[in-house]
Design an enzyme around this catalytic site. Structure first.
Site, PDB file in Angstrom:
ATOM      1  N   ASN B  75      19.209  42.845  15.639  1.00 43.31           N
ATOM      2  CA  ASN B  75      20.138  43.782  16.270  1.00 43.31           C
ATOM      3  C   ASN B  75      21.494  43.666  15.612  1.00 43.31           C
ATOM      4  O   ASN B  75      21.849  42.631  15.052  1.00 43.31           O
ATOM      5  CB  ASN B  75      20.247  43.481  17.773  1.00 43.31           C
ATOM      6  CG  ASN B  75      21.181  42.326  18.060  1.00 43.31           C
ATOM      7  OD1 ASN B  75      22.396  42.506  18.222  1.00 43.31           O
ATOM      8  ND2 ASN B  75      20.628  41.114  18.108  1.00 43.31           N
ATOM      9  N   ASN B 134      29.970  31.589  23.007  1.00 39.06           N
ATOM     10  CA  ASN B 134      29.161  32.262  21.998  1.00 39.06           C
ATOM     11  C   ASN B 134      29.822  32.088  20.644  1.00 39.06           C
ATOM     12  O   ASN B 134      30.724  32.815  20.272  1.00 39.06           O
ATOM     13  CB  ASN B 134      29.016  33.742  22.366  1.00 39.06           C
ATOM     14  CG  ASN B 134      28.236  34.512  21.324  1.00 39.06           C
ATOM     15  OD1 ASN B 134      27.811  33.954  20.317  1.00 39.06           O
ATOM     16  ND2 ASN B 134      28.054  35.794  21.571  1.00 39.06           N
ATOM     17  N   CYS B 137      27.199  34.832  17.240  1.00 36.27           N
ATOM     18  CA  CYS B 137      26.873  36.205  16.878  1.00 36.27           C
ATOM     19  C   CYS B 137      27.054  36.407  15.370  1.00 36.27           C
ATOM     20  O   CYS B 137      28.146  36.259  14.847  1.00 36.27           O
ATOM     21  CB  CYS B 137      27.771  37.153  17.659  1.00 36.27           C
ATOM     22  SG  CYS B 137      27.282  38.856  17.495  1.00 36.27           S
ATOM     23  N   ASN B 202      21.120  30.987  18.603  1.00 38.07           N
ATOM     24  CA  ASN B 202      21.492  32.390  18.613  1.00 38.07           C
ATOM     25  C   ASN B 202      20.663  33.054  17.516  1.00 38.07           C
ATOM     26  O   ASN B 202      19.768  32.445  16.955  1.00 38.07           O
ATOM     27  CB  ASN B 202      22.995  32.550  18.370  1.00 38.07           C
ATOM     28  CG  ASN B 202      23.525  33.807  19.049  1.00 38.07           C
ATOM     29  OD1 ASN B 202      22.920  34.870  18.929  1.00 38.07           O
ATOM     30  ND2 ASN B 202      24.639  33.699  19.746  1.00 38.07           N
ATOM     31  N   THR B 203      20.970  34.288  17.190  1.00 38.55           N
ATOM     32  CA  THR B 203      20.100  35.015  16.260  1.00 38.55           C
ATOM     33  C   THR B 203      20.365  34.635  14.803  1.00 38.55           C
ATOM     34  O   THR B 203      21.409  34.085  14.471  1.00 38.55           O
ATOM     35  CB  THR B 203      20.293  36.528  16.438  1.00 38.55           C
ATOM     36  OG1 THR B 203      21.687  36.808  16.296  1.00 38.55           O
ATOM     37  CG2 THR B 203      19.810  36.983  17.796  1.00 38.55           C
ATOM     38  N   CYS B 348     -16.395  35.605   5.783  1.00 40.78           N
ATOM     39  CA  CYS B 348     -15.418  36.477   5.119  1.00 40.78           C
ATOM     40  C   CYS B 348     -14.961  35.874   3.787  1.00 40.78           C
ATOM     41  O   CYS B 348     -14.501  36.581   2.897  1.00 40.78           O
ATOM     42  CB  CYS B 348     -14.210  36.735   6.016  1.00 40.78           C
ATOM     43  SG  CYS B 348     -13.229  35.255   6.361  1.00 40.78           S
ATOM     44  N   CYS B 382     -11.443  17.464  -0.112  1.00 41.69           N
ATOM     45  CA  CYS B 382     -10.542  17.999   0.919  1.00 41.69           C
ATOM     46  C   CYS B 382      -9.396  17.026   1.179  1.00 41.69           C
ATOM     47  O   CYS B 382      -9.607  15.850   1.447  1.00 41.69           O
ATOM     48  CB  CYS B 382     -11.320  18.242   2.212  1.00 41.69           C
ATOM     49  SG  CYS B 382     -10.286  18.797   3.562  1.00 41.69           S
ATOM     50  N   CYS B 392      -8.383  31.199   8.459  1.00 38.75           N
ATOM     51  CA  CYS B 392      -9.633  31.619   9.112  1.00 38.75           C
ATOM     52  C   CYS B 392      -9.346  32.536  10.299  1.00 38.75           C
ATOM     53  O   CYS B 392      -8.551  32.199  11.171  1.00 38.75           O
ATOM     54  CB  CYS B 392     -10.413  30.396   9.588  1.00 38.75           C
ATOM     55  SG  CYS B 392     -11.980  30.857  10.362  1.00 38.75           S
TER      56      CYS B 392
HETATM   57  C1  LIG Z   1      20.273  42.970  21.320  1.00 38.56           C
HETATM   58  C2  LIG Z   1      20.722  41.562  21.410  1.00 38.56           C
HETATM   59  C3  LIG Z   1      22.023  41.282  21.768  1.00 38.56           C
HETATM   60  C4  LIG Z   1      22.453  39.985  21.871  1.00 38.56           C
HETATM   61  N1  LIG Z   1      23.710  39.735  22.281  1.00 38.56           N
HETATM   62  C5  LIG Z   1      24.129  38.460  22.455  1.00 38.56           C
HETATM   63  C6  LIG Z   1      25.378  38.183  23.007  1.00 38.56           C
HETATM   64  O1  LIG Z   1      26.147  39.051  23.351  1.00 38.56           O
HETATM   65  N2  LIG Z   1      25.751  36.898  23.146  1.00 38.56           N
HETATM   66  C7  LIG Z   1      24.931  35.861  22.809  1.00 38.56           C
HETATM   67  O2  LIG Z   1      25.307  34.702  22.994  1.00 38.56           O
HETATM   68  N3  LIG Z   1      23.721  36.098  22.305  1.00 38.56           N
HETATM   69  C8  LIG Z   1      23.286  37.375  22.123  1.00 38.56           C
HETATM   70  N4  LIG Z   1      22.021  37.613  21.667  1.00 38.56           N
HETATM   71  C9  LIG Z   1      21.158  36.483  21.281  1.00 38.56           C
HETATM   72  C10 LIG Z   1      20.230  36.047  22.419  1.00 38.56           C
HETATM   73  O3  LIG Z   1      20.964  35.591  23.524  1.00 38.56           O
HETATM   74  C11 LIG Z   1      19.278  34.922  21.969  1.00 38.56           C
HETATM   75  O4  LIG Z   1      20.046  33.812  21.607  1.00 38.56           O
HETATM   76  C12 LIG Z   1      18.419  35.306  20.794  1.00 38.56           C
HETATM   77  O5  LIG Z   1      17.999  36.640  20.920  1.00 38.56           O
HETATM   78  C13 LIG Z   1      17.181  34.403  20.639  1.00 38.56           C
HETATM   79  O6  LIG Z   1      16.342  34.427  21.767  1.00 38.56           O
HETATM   80  P1  LIG Z   1      15.015  35.342  21.862  1.00 38.56           P
HETATM   81  O7  LIG Z   1      14.178  35.025  20.671  1.00 38.56           O
HETATM   82  O8  LIG Z   1      14.405  34.993  23.163  1.00 38.56           O
HETATM   83  O9  LIG Z   1      15.481  36.746  21.832  1.00 38.56           O
HETATM   84  C14 LIG Z   1      21.576  38.922  21.559  1.00 38.56           C
HETATM   85  C15 LIG Z   1      20.267  39.211  21.209  1.00 38.56           C
HETATM   86  C16 LIG Z   1      19.833  40.510  21.150  1.00 38.56           C
HETATM   87  C17 LIG Z   1      18.406  40.800  20.798  1.00 38.56           C
END
Ligand SMILES: Cc1cc2nc3c(=O)[nH]c(=O)nc-3n(C[C@H](O)[C@H](O)[C@H](O)COP(=O)(O)O)c2cc1C
Ligand SMILES: Cc1cc2nc3c(=O)[nH]c(=O)nc-3n(C[C@H](O)[C@H](O)[C@H](O)COP(=O)(O)OP(=O)(O)OC[C@H]3O[C@@H](n4cnc5c(N)ncnc54)[C@H](O)[C@@H]3O)c2cc1C
Ligand code: SF4
Lengths: 451, 424
Positions: B75, B134, B137, B202-203, B348, B382, B392
């Protein structure tokens, strides 16, 4: 038995018959379960849940299977439908949950819900505690008449709530049509009795066998001795064709015959006609036709007075009959059965057609089919006589009339299953039993709080 | 029935499942629905200073597996795009209405003491149970000197955490970005700053795909794309590893962890908890399936705990940490080999291709008279790499089986071939 009337035992070898009657839909392999469960989309407000009369949370139990929690899936199923195991085997899912599965839309095939449900219930972990606990004894005692699906479901729910339940059952075994009526190849290995053992593990349920309402006990007695009564006696009478020859030997009620089949120690001992006619268009007709074939009948014809689209049996069931070599003779209305005291030789029908108003009318054209046996599978009828003189009111379909709470016109007397109006399916009987139990429980708890 | 209730930083939760800070927790409407569905808590979508940022349209890009199964998605959204006061008011109300559910407020404001000093009393006044910083991000916000930009500099983390502990009385959780080299550094910094806990991950910086017609990365905004934050079940392995690193680090071993990243079912949660998390946060699974998914998570976890005889989460929390070690400690005398179950093999040949072309030529094909092929393992060849089992398609066809040995445990540390071996 007369030679003209070719009815014999041992048409096929024992092994052949046993092979013919193996499980119609064998259990899925682990891989099949994985693939099938993966297909479930966990839909929002899933249509399958709505289509299931007992409202099993299908997406949730499938997800539980998919995450390796078959035991949890089984609990999910059984908490909505205590006979979820037999329903997985006998429900015409093609007209229920699987019919509405959204996967049909673009892939032309639903998630195999029945297969997954069976997998889950078969994999309940017996090392774990029984998944239901009985609440503290309430001191209330409910009479349930009939240990069929409706009665059993009702009894289990009431027992969970802490009520004492006595089931009065006319037969020597519990299960109703699950034990005596459902096609043999749908419920193999004495499944019904095993399932009922599981149901009864909740405790607080006593079954009095060979104790028939109207014979051994009266409704008035039951009402006097119990805090509520649930009637789940199904339908014990059959419809008649009302044609000459109907009483000749060789004209057999399909349900009676299936009951003998289900209880037979050796299926090869059953008398089987060489040429068999089945009159009817529903599940029973298909079942008796297919089972006759499996027992070795040479020719089996289902004869129905309307066209195929009007048949009660689903496309899936008709397909099953065709696969087993059953003929369909449509638009033919029973006219007369020809025979004598020794048996029958043929049956005559009048061809039918739809008149200009779309109404079915008989024509003069006669169709004659040679036969040794005619099975009547034209539907069962509710028999109210066991309920005696102060019986509850009947509905339009001449069965016990009930309100939204499954209460009859007699206060404290509830009813459900085939003896009230409905679709006449096991799963619906369970639903009625569940709902009646909830209503009974509510009423009994209100009484308690009032003191 | 096992008891799913747990305590994180003294905050009681009815179960270990919280929604992570993200769109599912963006407003009262969602959060109330989530609580109704059974979620134990939420970390409210990250709040910032007014004016709230503005989001673009076209926000998510996806990485599909076979049959459109979402492995992960990314995202390019920013923190909440609603005014601060609206969020604060809603938080106050929801917390009042749902006293038994946890609300943590996620925050991201500029890296200046004044900003934190201003916002923290406002958050404190909502009655929420704690805050989550946070620092993670990976898009948009770093360009404004916030989020991952702070999360990548341990000194900043320490500094901001310290401000928060100074101006806020309740628990402070530091959310870590995975977009760094060694996650132990920011975790240690958080600890130094006084953090009560860390949450991760976080992401992850990512481009999910490129549209080959327009040559724009996805998600495409008017023909252009940018890297976004990747999440979902695909990131779970990375998150698990990072959680375990912090749990195993003697410096941070006692620092509570809220595990995040790809938690999609009860099993994922159990894994996070066994590797050191006290609870888990979920975003993607809820975004893909809706809030009801928590029912499966709770029931599944409790069924598994019952089966294992665990009465509470604490019974297995951290249980896998002692078994998570450095490579150099692994037993070099341990041996396993593949065994192909002929009854479950569908012929297979993928195991053969994999082993023959890329591994140790340890699988042989025998042509059987009836025209079928038989695949079997040459035991001596192996090395027990698991690749055939990995490829598999059948869950029951290839088993990896221990080869019994009477040799003692021998790690690389003490191995004769190791020129730097330690003598015991
Ligand atoms: C659309 C979207 C928006 C997010 N916004 C925030 C945010 O504002 N603050 C934050 O700390 N993490 C944000 N995250 C990260 C999530 O809180 C989380 O850490 C991350 O998606 C991993 O967890 P998951 O695999 O369960 O999604 C966001 C994730 C997504 C998908
Ligand atoms: C041949 C056949 C095949 C069928 N196949 C299917 C199928 O594949 N799938 C499906 O979903 N449904 C099927 N059905 C329908 C299904 O069996 C019924 O809808 C279901 O069994 C109804 O349950 P019930 O409890 O109301 O009645 P029943 O199952 O009929 O049970 C009634 C019970 O009450 C007892 N009883 C009756 N009278 C008295 C009395 N006076 N005193 C005490 N006890 C009494 C009976 O002995 C019996 O145990 C089939 C029905 C038939 C006839
Ligand atoms: S989910 Fe679909 S309908 Fe809803 S805002 Fe996003 S793009 Fe629009």
């Amino acid at each position: 038995m007369s030679l003209n009337h070719d009815i014999q035992t041992n048409r096929l070898l024992d092994e052949t018959i046993n092979d013919n009657f193996v499980d119609m839909a064998p259990p899925m392999s682990e891989k099949q379960v994985l693939v099938a469960s993966e297909r479930c989309l966990f839909c929002y407000d899933a249509p399958c849940i709505t289509a299931c009369p007992t409202g099993i949370d299908i997406p949730l139990f499938i997800r539980k299977i998919n995450t390796g929690n078959a035991h949890g899936a089984a609990k999910e199923i059984l908490s909505a439908n205590i006979l979820g195991g037999s329903c997985a085997r006998v429900c015409p899912t093609e007209t229920l949950c699987e019919e509405v599965c959204v996967r049909n839309t673009s892939e032309g095939a639903p998630v195999d819900i029945s297969g997954l449900q069976r997998y889950a219930v078969d994999h309940i972990d017996t090392q774990m505690p029984y998944p239901f606990t009985r609440k503290a004894e309430t001191g209330k005692h409910v009479a349930v008449v009939g240990a069929g699906p409706a009665g059993l479901a009702c009894a289990h729910r009431l027992a969970c709530e802490g009520h004492q339940v006595t089931i009065y059952e006319a037969a020597a075994k519990p299960g109703g049509l699950n034990e005596y009526g459902i096609a043999q190849y749908k419920l193999v290995d004495d499944y019904t009795q095993k399932e009922i053992e599981f149901v009864l593990q909740i405790g607080g349920i006593e079954i009095k066998y060979q104790t028939a309402l109207g014979k051994d006990v009266t409704l008035t007695q039951l009402r006097n001795d119990h805090d509520a009564v649930f009637i789940g006696i199904g339908m014990s009478d059959v419809n008649n064709m009302g044609i000459p020859g109907e009483d000749l030997p060789g004209v057999i009620d399909a349900v009676d015959y299936i009951s003998d089949l289900r209880q037979a120690d050796k299926m090869s001992d059953l008398p089987v006609g060489r040429r068999v006619i089945v009159i009817g268009a529903g599940m029973t007709a298909i079942d008796i036709a297919v089972q006759s074939k499996k027992l070795g009948a040479e020719q089996v014809s289902i004869v129905y007075r309307r066209d195929i689209s009007a048949m009660g049996a689903s496309g899936h069931e008709r397909e099953l009959a065709l696969q087993n070599g059953v003929n369909f003779e449509l638009n033919a209305q029973p006219h007369e059965i020809i025979g004598d005291d020794n048996g029958i030789t043929s049956m005559q029908f009048k061809r039918t057609k739809n008149d200009d108003n779309g109404k079915l009318v008989a024509t003069d054209e006669v169709l004659s089919i040679e036969c040794d046996v005619v099975f009547k599978a034209i539907g069962q009828k509710y028999d109210g006589s066991p309920l005696g003189d102060d019986a509850p009111d009947l509905c339009k379909r001449r069965r016990i009339a009930v309100d939204d709470n499954f209460q009859s016109s007699l206060a404290g007397v509830y009813a459900g299953g085939d003896c009230i109006d409905g679709k006449d399916l096991v799963v619906e009987a369970v639903d009625h039993g569940n709902k009646a139990a909830a209503a009974i429980h509510l009423k009994l708890s209100l009484h308690t709080t009032k003191g | 029935m096992a008891d799913l209730s747990c305590e994180f930083l003294g905050i009681k939760s009815i179960n270990p499942f919280w929604l992570a800070s993200a769109p599912p927790t963006d407003k009262a409407y969602n959060v109330v629905r989530a609580f109704e569905a059974g979620w134990g808590g939420v970390v409210w979508k990250t709040l910032g200073e007014d004016p709230a940022p503005i989001n673009v349209s076209s926000r998510y890009g996806v990485h599909y597996g076979q049959n459109r199964q979402v492995m992960g998605f990314n995202n390019i959204e920013l923190i909440t795009d609603r005014p601060l006061q609206v969020n604060l008011d809603e938080i106050t109300q929801v917390k009042k209405d749902w006293p038994d559910r946890v609300i943590i407020v996620s925050l991201m404001v500029p890296c200046e003491e004044e900003s934190w000093k201003n916002i923290l009393p406002l958050v404190e006044a909502t009655g929420a149970d704690g805050i989550e910083l946070n620092f993670g991000c990976p898009h948009g916000m770093p360009e404004r000197g916030m989020g991952a930009a702070v999360g990548q500099v341990p000194d900043y983390i320490e500094m901001v955490t310290r401000w928060c502990k100074q101006y806020y009385s309740k628990p402070v959780i530091v959310k870590l970005t995975p977009n760094i080299t060694d996650v132990r550094m920011p975790a240690q910094a958080a600890l130094r700053g006084g953090a009560d806990a860390v949450s991760l991950i976080n992401t992850i910086n990512s481009i999910t795909s490129v549209n080959l017609d327009t040559m724009s990365p996805e998600p495409s905004v008017d023909g252009k794309g940018t890297h976004g934050g990747y999440c979902g079940s695909a990131v779970k392995p990375i998150a698990l590893s990072m959680v375990s690193e912090i749990a195993r680090d003697p410096i941070t071993a006692k620092l509570p962890i809220s595990g995040i990243g790809g938690v999609s079912n009860w099993r994922d949660a159990a894994e996070f908890i066994s590797l050191g998390a006290t609870n888990v946060q979920v975003c993607t699974a809820a975004m893909l399936y809706g809030f009801k998914i928590v029912t499966e998570m709770c029931d599944g976890l409790s069924d598994w705990m019952d089966k294992q005889g665990h009465k509470s989460i604490n019974d297995f929390a951290g249980a896998a940490i002692p078994n998570t070690t450095d490579w150099k400690h692994l037993n070099m005398n341990y041996n396993r080999i593949a065994v192909i179950d002929q009854d479950n093999c569908i012929e297979c040949g993928r195991c053969f291709a994999a082993c023959e072309d890329t591994s140790h030529q340890a699988i042989k094909i025998t042509e059987v008279a009836d025209g079928t092929r038989k695949f079997s393992v040459i035991d001596e060849e192996c090395v027990g790499c698991n690749l055939c089992q990995v490829t598999c398609p059948e869950p029951e066809a290839i088993a990896m089986v221990d080869v019994p040995t009477d040799k003692p445990h021998l790690s690389w540390l003490h191995h004769p071939s190791n020129p730097y071996r330690e003598t015991p």
